[in-house]
Design an enzyme around this catalytic site. Sequence first.
Site: not given
Length: 381
Positions: A69-70, A149, A178, A199-201, A237, A325
């Site tokens: 996400g960042t 968030n 989110q 974002s995957s996590h 890569t 954060c």
Amino acid sequence: MIYFDNSATTAINKTVLDTYVKTSERIMGNPSSLHFLGTQASRLIQQARFQIAELLKVDEQEIFFTSGGTEGDNWVIKGTAIEKQSFGKHLIVSSIEHSAVSASAKQLEKLGFEIDFAPVDSRGFVDVEQLQALIRPDTILVSTMLVNNEIGSIQPIKAISDMLEAYPTIHYHIDAVQGLGKIPIHEWLTERVDFATFSSHKFHGPKGIGFIYWKQGRKLAALLNGGGQEKGKRSGTENVPGIVAMSRAVRLHLEDEDLKIQKQTRLRDYLIDSLKTFDKITLFSEANAEFAPHIVCFGIKGIKGEVLVHAFEEKDIIISTTSACSSRAHTAGSTLEAMNVPNDIAITAVRVSFSDQSTMMEVEKFLTTLKHLEQKFSKIN
């Protein structure tokens, strides 16, 4: 242990982890290599791209992979500024954005761009009329998050999209980190949204991988140059196992999406209704359709949020202050500040965030523990 910090990160799905491990073991080629091992890796990436696009009901050419996400937020904010600076140097972001957006905007400000922060109301929603009043002839970007968030407020994307129809040259970006699996994302991507960040996590996938939706026809400068991967837009890569595992995480997370949303909504509503029975609780989230089903933000008057977080931790219950954060920085969340919540109240805020694996039994144990802690703190005070 009860884990209620899913807005910070989610536990990786075991099937997704298995996909990651097997892909790491079996697919060793560099996707840019000409030999069959490279072709094999490249095909897996394209299959993952197609699957994500199909699930979000967009074109596969509109999905670009990132490290999370960042990076996605930085890419859209700074990439728009670089690409469109000859047309203008004015950007608008909401005052409740994640730091990946707000810090990117502030960095651009040091480079000669002008930034306006669109205000929110006392409930944490962007004021569309005031946002529109900030638009200028040289405005090149508007950025608002989809789901806040910290308190879970779902931003008025449709109203903003409708307003921006009159400004076709302005890029509209949403931070949707989110939102996936919490509200029907594809409904928002049919609006006037040019870019969206994921974002995957945040949805039981691996860390260090994500993607952006990039509407065809819009232009964005590359931030990473080099080998020309991702059609020359994002060199480096590719993280093949991460990409493949993430595509599976998206698919699994969106299975029975309605049922998962209903389950988390019941947990949220029950928790909020229960919190209302406590004497010294301040609620920042609400139990209605304008708020995401997985986030509840509240505080105990006179008790700093970090103190409550550690008190729950001693009972093997994991929650957070308003965001991961701001937790490390020991500051009140930017959202509560933007809502004009007094600082002595804002610093009490903690966040409970569910996943589709959370249970009512866990919520009950959380409430029992909270009752004991409140009594303990009352005696101390």
